[in-house]
Write an enzyme that holds these catalytic residues in place. Structure first.
Site, PDB file in Angstrom:
ATOM      1  N   LEU A 159      33.104  -9.026  42.933  1.00 34.34           N
ATOM      2  CA  LEU A 159      33.400  -8.130  44.091  1.00 34.34           C
ATOM      3  C   LEU A 159      34.673  -7.431  43.587  1.00 34.34           C
ATOM      4  CD1 LEU A 159      33.041  -6.798  46.724  1.00 34.34           C
ATOM      5  CD2 LEU A 159      34.206  -8.824  47.869  1.00 34.34           C
ATOM      6  N   GLU A 160      34.581  -6.004  43.507  1.00 31.25           N
ATOM      7  CA  GLU A 160      35.646  -5.427  43.056  1.00 31.25           C
ATOM      8  C   GLU A 160      36.442  -4.617  44.581  1.00 31.25           C
ATOM      9  OE1 GLU A 160      36.774  -1.986  39.704  1.00 31.25           O
ATOM     10  OE2 GLU A 160      34.882  -1.864  40.602  1.00 31.25           O
ATOM     11  N   ILE A 161      37.472  -4.838  44.930  1.00 30.60           N
ATOM     12  CA  ILE A 161      38.381  -4.563  45.926  1.00 30.60           C
ATOM     13  C   ILE A 161      39.104  -3.562  45.580  1.00 30.60           C
ATOM     14  CG2 ILE A 161      39.731  -5.218  47.772  1.00 30.60           C
ATOM     15  CD1 ILE A 161      38.450  -8.085  47.580  1.00 30.60           C
TER      16      ILE A 161
END
Length: 702
Positions: free
Chosen positions: A453-455
């Site tokens: 998950l790239e925030i």
């Protein structure tokens, strides 16, 4: 770690590693086990012993950190000590029983295999496994020596070569469990099993051995066939880049018909060789990195952790996000303007949970409870919730309109996230009320399987918002990295030039399938041409037309127009049945009309070579350094994690930054300059690489 207690003339060996959430074995623990075995063997009043964990899990295996400090000779010595102890358990005249509840991994499973009998709980939390291959290793305490004797060679290969979990139901099916019991009665069952074995009332599954059919598969042409098929599968999946599966095959080809001592010697040598290989070192580093990224770096700023999520958009991504969310304890409201999309989403979620029931990972009542946590609403109007994750089509104006409306209606403390792979989050946030609580959450497809998950944070994003996004991602079992907003963020930004270079290679006459083949040989899970078809050609064309394409053009790297042409023709890739390949009857072949898009006389008559592979890898690696240079990434480590878990960058290399570190910065710069001289400015080395070289700065410390 090991403490002995006597109850009803049975020794209860309690496993409880002080100061740790998990039980792991160290050299000191092995020494203490010697004393316990001496006591049990010498005391005639003790009928046998039970291994029983006082923690939620049984035994996680060996403390791998200690092994990294050992020389090859020290590794062999520890292996011999461990095997000596497990052999002693197996050869004991008094029965030993392992009572397994929760996770029983690596050395824990090997200890269980050495015991005379097994009690396994019927809990969905109970699982056995030999995951060493995922660390570039093979089981080092008898896993290759004993498992095939219990469940047969084909089944043993399946579990040892993949490192996958064997859940309790499978253990029962394979006949590993002498007693299958409710967790609340496991210790009582273990004590009784010891007594029954000691008195001769119970003949263990281990004593009964394999069926005639499984015994036949251990010898002659049958064994050769099984090993050969397994090797073909390994080579197809790994291209020989990972030595561990091949070493495991050598062990399991060698062991049948040999004495236990010969088999153990072979296993110890294989384990020692692999432990000191560069591939294992990188995979072990990655394992510890992944664990470190399971912690919330903004935990101090977390208050009122989200419990109820709204997911807007019931397409592939929104459906996946809602599914992993309910599967991990969230209540979810899934919204969409299409009733058909909502019905399809519920069907997909139901099938996902049904598969977990079939694998005995959850109960039927768990299935119903989880499904009840998903509420479907045919609307896009805001509903009260702790966080919104928007997952509609990649259109900036549409996302701005939606998030502006929701930000005005939701509580000021609610998190607002957009699932986007390339759109500028800052521009979306600026139209919202309280823009400090707005960020991007870039999930990868399929959401249920992809770990990253790239925030994406803007200049205004608060630490509280980041804390909530991390909390959600970690609870969804994701590996999370946070990056700064910018064209393509990190993962899309480094993937785009690599895919574009593949388009250029096609225009030069290189065969699509040979480009895919050469990159798989370099260690990528799928080739770039296949990847574009799976992502969607319309998505690729959309990214090229956006800010990312403009940024590359300013640097002298034009986006190839072929994806835009294909989009206009309706060739959208796998989802439309036609893209770079044609998909018919579960078969894939090169699109016969593809060559015409590059010119009337164009043909694919070149096979991709190492130079093509260098071009694709180097342009991706170089872009990673541009991201570090521009503070898109906060450090090289998060760049390696993002590339491996989000894009399938070859794990055995350690990621683009570790790859550069090991190859040497000067060598990478030289290769980029060579490619630049031949293929123009798109291979211009990032200035940060030049700076590192001139200052003698290292990316990592060895």
């Amino acid at each position: 770690m090991f403490k002995l207690q006597i109850e009803n003339n049975v020794g209860i060996i309690k496993l409880n590693k002080e100061g740790s959430d998990h039980n792991t074995i160290s050299m000191d623990d092995l020494d203490s086990m010697v004393e316990l075995l001496d006591t049990i063997e010498k005391d005639n009043s003790i009928e046998g012993a039970v291994f029983y964990s006082e923690k939620k899990d049984f035994l996680a295996g060996a403390d791998i950190k200690k092994f990294l400090e050992m020389s090859e000779e020290e590794t062999r010595k520890v292996g011999k000590t461990g095997h000596s102890l497990f052999n002693r358990i197996e050869d004991s005249q008094k029965p030993f029983v392992a009572v397994i509840h929760g996770a029983c991994m690596g050395g824990g499973t090997e200890l269980a295999l050495a015991c005379h009998g097994l009690v396994i709980t019927d809990s969905s939390k109970t699982k056995l496994g030999l995951p060493e291959v995922k660390l570039g290793l093979l089981p080092g305490l008898g896993g290759t020596v004993r498992l095939y004797k219990r469940i047969g060679l084909p089944n043993a290969l399946d579990y040892i070569l993949t490192g996958k979990n064997m859940y309790a139901s499978k253990a029962k099916k394979f006949g590993l469990a002498d007693v299958f019991v409710d967790e609340n009665f496991r210790l009582k069952a273990g004590i009784q099993l010891v007594k029954d074995i000691a008195s001769g009332k119970h003949i263990t599954k281990k004593s009964k051995g394999l069926s005639v059919k499984d015994k036949a598969l251990l010898f002659g042409p049958f064994k050769s066939f099984v090993i050969s098929k397994a090797k073909d599968n390994v080579m197809a999946k790994t291209q020989g880049n990972y030595p561990a599966p091949l070493e495991i095959l050598k062990c399991l080809e060698h062991h049948p018909g040999k004495s236990r001592e010969e088999a153990i010697k072979r296993e110890i040598e294989g384990f020692t060789k692999l432990l000191h290989s560069p591939e294992a070192r990188q995979l072990i580093r990655l394992f510890f990195l992944m664990n470190s990224y399971k912690k919330n770096p903004y935990s101090e700023d977390l208050s009122d952790a989200p419990e109820h999520l709204s997911v807007l958009g019931a397409g592939l991504m929104g459906n996946g996000i809602s599914t992993v969310s309910i599967d991990n304890g969230y209540k979810v409201t899934l919204l969409d303007l299409s009733d058909d999309a909502l019905k399809n989403a519920k069907k997909n979620t139901s099938e996902y949970l049904e598969n977990k029931v079939k694998r005995k990972q959850i109960s039927r009542s768990d299935y119903q409870k989880l499904l009840n946590d998903l509420q479907l609403i045919e609307s896009d109007e805001p509903v009260k919730s702790d966080a919104l994750i928007e997952a509609v089509f990649e259109d900036l104006e549409l996302k701005q309109k939606i998030l502006k409306k929701w930000s005005e209606k939701l509580d000021a403390s609610a998190l607002i996230a957009t699932n986007t792979s390339a759109l500028p989050v800052s521009e979306i946030a600026e139209v919202c009320t309280n823009p400090e609580r707005v960020l991007g959450m870039h999930y990868f497809s399929p959401v249920e399987k992809m770990p990253l998950l790239e925030i994406i944070k803007t200049d205004k994003t608060s630490k509280t918002a980041l804390a909530k996004a991390y909390d959600i991602g970690l609870n969804q079992s994701k590996v999370c990295i946070d990056v700064s907003d910018g064209p393509g963020f990190y993962t899309t930004r480094i993937l785009a030039p690599m895919l574009n270079e593949a388009m250029i290679a096609l225009s030069e006459g290189y065969e699509p399938q040979s480009i895919d083949r050469i990159m798989k040989k370099r260690g990528f899970p799928v080739g770039p041409i296949t990847l574009i078809d799976e992502i969607g050609i319309d998505v690729g064309a959309h990214i090229n037309r956006g800010a990312l394409g403009k940024m590359f053009k300013e640097r002298g790297a034009n986006s190839h127009p072929v994806m835009g042409i294909m989009e206009d023709k309706g060739w959208l890739g796998k989802k439309s049945g036609k893209g770079f390949y044609v998909y018919e009857d579960k078969k894939k072949s090169v699109n016969p009309d593809l060559a015409n898009l590059f010119g009337d006389d164009h043909s694919f008559d070149k096979k991709a070579d190492s130079e093509v592979a260098d071009r694709l890898m180097m342009i991706m690696i170089n872009e990673s350094f541009y991201c570090l240079q521009e503070d898109i990434l906060k450090d090289a480590e998060s760049g390696d994690v993002g590339a491996i878990f989000g894009l399938g960058f070859p794990a055995f290399t350690g990621g683009p930054f570790m790859y550069t570190h090991k190859k040497g910065i000067e060598n990478i710069i030289d290769l980029l300059n060579t490619l630049k001289d031949k293929f123009h400015n798109r291979f211009e080395p990032a200035q940060i690489l030049i700076d590192y070289k001139e200052k003698g700065k290292e990316i990592y410390k060895d």
